[in-house]
Design a protein around this motif. Structure first.
Motif, PDB file in Angstrom:
ATOM      1  N   ARG A   1       3.347  -8.513   2.246  1.00  0.00           N
ATOM      2  CA  ARG A   1       4.676  -7.892   2.133  1.00  0.00           C
ATOM      3  C   ARG A   1       4.861  -7.264   0.750  1.00  0.00           C
ATOM      4  O   ARG A   1       5.476  -6.208   0.614  1.00  0.00           O
ATOM      5  CB  ARG A   1       5.763  -8.916   2.423  1.00  0.00           C
ATOM      6  CG  ARG A   1       5.875  -9.253   3.883  1.00  0.00           C
ATOM      7  CD  ARG A   1       7.029 -10.197   4.196  1.00  0.00           C
ATOM      8  NE  ARG A   1       6.917 -10.620   5.566  1.00  0.00           N
ATOM      9  CZ  ARG A   1       6.382 -11.782   5.956  1.00  0.00           C
ATOM     10  NH1 ARG A   1       5.974 -12.658   5.067  1.00  0.00           N
ATOM     11  NH2 ARG A   1       6.292 -12.070   7.232  1.00  0.00           N
ATOM     12  N   ASP A   2       4.322  -7.919  -0.274  1.00  0.00           N
ATOM     13  CA  ASP A   2       4.406  -7.357  -1.619  1.00  0.00           C
ATOM     14  C   ASP A   2       3.595  -6.060  -1.711  1.00  0.00           C
ATOM     15  O   ASP A   2       4.057  -5.071  -2.283  1.00  0.00           O
ATOM     16  CB  ASP A   2       3.912  -8.373  -2.656  1.00  0.00           C
ATOM     17  CG  ASP A   2       4.091  -7.862  -4.071  1.00  0.00           C
ATOM     18  OD1 ASP A   2       5.242  -7.534  -4.445  1.00  0.00           O
ATOM     19  OD2 ASP A   2       3.080  -7.770  -4.795  1.00  0.00           O
ATOM     20  N   LEU A   3       2.395  -6.054  -1.145  1.00  0.00           N
ATOM     21  CA  LEU A   3       1.580  -4.827  -1.129  1.00  0.00           C
ATOM     22  C   LEU A   3       2.272  -3.721  -0.340  1.00  0.00           C
ATOM     23  O   LEU A   3       2.190  -2.544  -0.694  1.00  0.00           O
ATOM     24  CB  LEU A   3       0.197  -5.113  -0.545  1.00  0.00           C
ATOM     25  CG  LEU A   3      -0.704  -6.038  -1.370  1.00  0.00           C
ATOM     26  CD1 LEU A   3      -1.974  -6.375  -0.601  1.00  0.00           C
ATOM     27  CD2 LEU A   3      -1.036  -5.412  -2.711  1.00  0.00           C
ATOM     28  N   CYS A   4       2.980  -4.096   0.719  1.00  0.00           N
ATOM     29  CA  CYS A   4       3.734  -3.142   1.538  1.00  0.00           C
ATOM     30  C   CYS A   4       4.864  -2.523   0.704  1.00  0.00           C
ATOM     31  O   CYS A   4       5.039  -1.300   0.695  1.00  0.00           O
ATOM     32  CB  CYS A   4       4.290  -3.851   2.769  1.00  0.00           C
ATOM     33  SG  CYS A   4       5.311  -2.813   3.829  1.00  0.00           S
ATOM     34  N   ARG A   5       5.619  -3.353  -0.013  1.00  0.00           N
ATOM     35  CA  ARG A   5       6.713  -2.861  -0.862  1.00  0.00           C
ATOM     36  C   ARG A   5       6.201  -1.905  -1.938  1.00  0.00           C
ATOM     37  O   ARG A   5       6.840  -0.915  -2.261  1.00  0.00           O
ATOM     38  CB  ARG A   5       7.427  -4.028  -1.542  1.00  0.00           C
ATOM     39  CG  ARG A   5       8.573  -4.590  -0.783  1.00  0.00           C
ATOM     40  CD  ARG A   5       9.388  -5.546  -1.629  1.00  0.00           C
ATOM     41  NE  ARG A   5       8.625  -6.667  -2.146  1.00  0.00           N
ATOM     42  CZ  ARG A   5       8.341  -7.780  -1.492  1.00  0.00           C
ATOM     43  NH1 ARG A   5       8.761  -7.917  -0.254  1.00  0.00           N
ATOM     44  NH2 ARG A   5       7.647  -8.744  -2.047  1.00  0.00           N
ATOM     45  N   ARG A   6       5.036  -2.218  -2.482  1.00  0.00           N
ATOM     46  CA  ARG A   6       4.471  -1.395  -3.562  1.00  0.00           C
ATOM     47  C   ARG A   6       3.763  -0.147  -3.032  1.00  0.00           C
ATOM     48  O   ARG A   6       3.337   0.696  -3.824  1.00  0.00           O
ATOM     49  CB  ARG A   6       3.475  -2.218  -4.379  1.00  0.00           C
ATOM     50  CG  ARG A   6       4.104  -3.353  -5.130  1.00  0.00           C
ATOM     51  CD  ARG A   6       3.027  -4.214  -5.764  1.00  0.00           C
ATOM     52  NE  ARG A   6       3.562  -5.436  -6.286  1.00  0.00           N
ATOM     53  CZ  ARG A   6       3.779  -5.675  -7.568  1.00  0.00           C
ATOM     54  NH1 ARG A   6       3.482  -4.743  -8.449  1.00  0.00           N
ATOM     55  NH2 ARG A   6       4.274  -6.818  -7.963  1.00  0.00           N
ATOM     56  N   ARG A   7       3.591  -0.069  -1.712  1.00  0.00           N
ATOM     57  CA  ARG A   7       2.903   1.069  -1.074  1.00  0.00           C
ATOM     58  C   ARG A   7       1.492   1.228  -1.630  1.00  0.00           C
ATOM     59  O   ARG A   7       1.012   2.324  -1.911  1.00  0.00           O
ATOM     60  CB  ARG A   7       3.697   2.370  -1.229  1.00  0.00           C
ATOM     61  CG  ARG A   7       5.149   2.284  -0.844  1.00  0.00           C
ATOM     62  CD  ARG A   7       5.384   1.769   0.528  1.00  0.00           C
ATOM     63  NE  ARG A   7       5.042   2.754   1.545  1.00  0.00           N
ATOM     64  CZ  ARG A   7       4.916   2.477   2.825  1.00  0.00           C
ATOM     65  NH1 ARG A   7       5.083   1.252   3.256  1.00  0.00           N
ATOM     66  NH2 ARG A   7       4.599   3.397   3.672  1.00  0.00           N
ATOM     67  N   THR A   8       0.796   0.118  -1.776  1.00  0.00           N
ATOM     68  CA  THR A   8      -0.551   0.091  -2.346  1.00  0.00           C
ATOM     69  C   THR A   8      -1.570   0.572  -1.318  1.00  0.00           C
ATOM     70  O   THR A   8      -1.688  -0.007  -0.238  1.00  0.00           O
ATOM     71  CB  THR A   8      -0.908  -1.349  -2.769  1.00  0.00           C
ATOM     72  OG1 THR A   8       0.090  -1.815  -3.672  1.00  0.00           O
ATOM     73  CG2 THR A   8      -2.262  -1.406  -3.429  1.00  0.00           C
ATOM     74  N   PRO A   9      -2.323   1.627  -1.637  1.00  0.00           N
ATOM     75  CA  PRO A   9      -3.392   2.045  -0.715  1.00  0.00           C
ATOM     76  C   PRO A   9      -4.530   1.024  -0.774  1.00  0.00           C
ATOM     77  O   PRO A   9      -4.851   0.494  -1.845  1.00  0.00           O
ATOM     78  CB  PRO A   9      -3.830   3.403  -1.251  1.00  0.00           C
ATOM     79  CG  PRO A   9      -3.389   3.425  -2.671  1.00  0.00           C
ATOM     80  CD  PRO A   9      -2.224   2.494  -2.800  1.00  0.00           C
ATOM     81  N   LEU A  10      -5.124   0.747   0.372  1.00  0.00           N
ATOM     82  CA  LEU A  10      -6.175  -0.266   0.430  1.00  0.00           C
ATOM     83  C   LEU A  10      -7.119  -0.010   1.574  1.00  0.00           C
ATOM     84  O   LEU A  10      -6.875   0.828   2.432  1.00  0.00           O
ATOM     85  CB  LEU A  10      -5.565  -1.666   0.538  1.00  0.00           C
ATOM     86  CG  LEU A  10      -4.441  -1.916   1.564  1.00  0.00           C
ATOM     87  CD1 LEU A  10      -4.953  -2.025   2.953  1.00  0.00           C
ATOM     88  CD2 LEU A  10      -3.690  -3.158   1.168  1.00  0.00           C
ATOM     89  N   THR A  11      -8.218  -0.753   1.536  1.00  0.00           N
ATOM     90  CA  THR A  11      -9.181  -0.746   2.636  1.00  0.00           C
ATOM     91  C   THR A  11      -9.152  -2.126   3.268  1.00  0.00           C
ATOM     92  O   THR A  11      -9.264  -3.139   2.565  1.00  0.00           O
ATOM     93  CB  THR A  11     -10.603  -0.441   2.122  1.00  0.00           C
ATOM     94  OG1 THR A  11     -10.597   0.821   1.465  1.00  0.00           O
ATOM     95  CG2 THR A  11     -11.609  -0.431   3.260  1.00  0.00           C
ATOM     96  N   VAL A  12      -8.985  -2.167   4.573  1.00  0.00           N
ATOM     97  CA  VAL A  12      -8.961  -3.430   5.303  1.00  0.00           C
ATOM     98  C   VAL A  12     -10.267  -3.537   6.075  1.00  0.00           C
ATOM     99  O   VAL A  12     -10.565  -2.681   6.908  1.00  0.00           O
ATOM    100  CB  VAL A  12      -7.770  -3.501   6.286  1.00  0.00           C
ATOM    101  CG1 VAL A  12      -7.763  -4.833   7.020  1.00  0.00           C
ATOM    102  CG2 VAL A  12      -6.454  -3.263   5.572  1.00  0.00           C
ATOM    103  N   GLU A  13     -11.040  -4.571   5.775  1.00  0.00           N
ATOM    104  CA  GLU A  13     -12.265  -4.827   6.526  1.00  0.00           C
ATOM    105  C   GLU A  13     -11.987  -5.970   7.489  1.00  0.00           C
ATOM    106  O   GLU A  13     -11.551  -7.051   7.085  1.00  0.00           O
ATOM    107  CB  GLU A  13     -13.411  -5.190   5.586  1.00  0.00           C
ATOM    108  CG  GLU A  13     -13.843  -4.026   4.724  1.00  0.00           C
ATOM    109  CD  GLU A  13     -14.985  -4.382   3.794  1.00  0.00           C
ATOM    110  OE1 GLU A  13     -15.695  -5.384   4.041  1.00  0.00           O
ATOM    111  OE2 GLU A  13     -15.163  -3.652   2.808  1.00  0.00           O
TER     112      GLU A  13
END
Length: 194
Positions: free
Chosen positions: A132-144
């Motif tokens: 949820r914190d990463l969602c709020r920050r709009r952090t781009p990421l790679t999900v494996e």
């Protein structure tokens, strides 16, 4: 004179018995403590280790690959830190993605060390809170996951899943750049690369 030796002998025997009983109690308490250890406790102990070589956690993921991570934070059901790959990225690994810890023989005792009495806040936070914190920050990421790898931004987080707006990693999340939204079950995540 003989009575003095008799009483000294009895006192020594009593002291020996008391020490043996205390040692047995300490061994039993240690067996009980070890029986309550979780993988989280072992990883947190390695994170606190005095030997810098022990602080790098090697593990085999459910995909069968061996990875290494230097944990900076250990949550309730996840760890986050520097991944040991050529990209120099940071990552989040859920404990459910770990098949086995690979601990050098020299560091096994450090992984069994007792934790401090006062748990830190991160120890109580689950992976959904972190997402949820990463969602709020709009952090781009790679999900494996166990079957694929996807790049994008987290849009929302449910109890056992999260939505990823799939787009190129070097592109900000804009509606026109989103290819689709992928709903990923939390128990399928192997690593989140930030």
């Amino acid at each position: 004179m003989r009575w003095d030796h008799l009483f000294d002998d009895l006192a020594a025997q009593l002291e020996h018995e008391l020490r043996a009983e205390e040692a047995d109690l300490e061994h039993e308490e240690e067996r009980l403590r070890l029986g309550r250890l979780a993988i989280r406790d072992r990883i947190a102990a390695l994170q606190r280790a005095a030997d810098p070589g022990a602080r790098r956690v090697r593990y085999r993921s459910r995909s069968g690959e061996v990875h290494s991570l230097r944990p900076l934070t250990v949550g309730r059901d996840w760890m986050a830190g520097d991944l040991d790959d050529r990209s120099g990225t940071q990552g989040v690994v859920p404990f459910s993605a770990i098949e086995a810890l690979l601990i050098d023989r020299a560091h096994v005792a450090e992984s069994l060390a007792a934790s401090p009495e006062a748990p830190i806040l991160a120890a109580r936070l689950g992976i959904a809170f972190l997402l949820r914190d990463l969602c709020r920050r709009r952090t781009p990421l790679t999900v494996e996951t166990t079957t694929t790898s996807v790049t994008g931004t987290i849009d929302r987080v449910g109890r056992d899943h999260f939505d990823v707006a799939v787009h190129e990693l070097d592109t900000p999340r804009r509606e026109r750049d989103v290819d689709h939204v992928r709903v990923i079950a939390l128990d399928q995540v192997l690593v989140l690369r930030l």
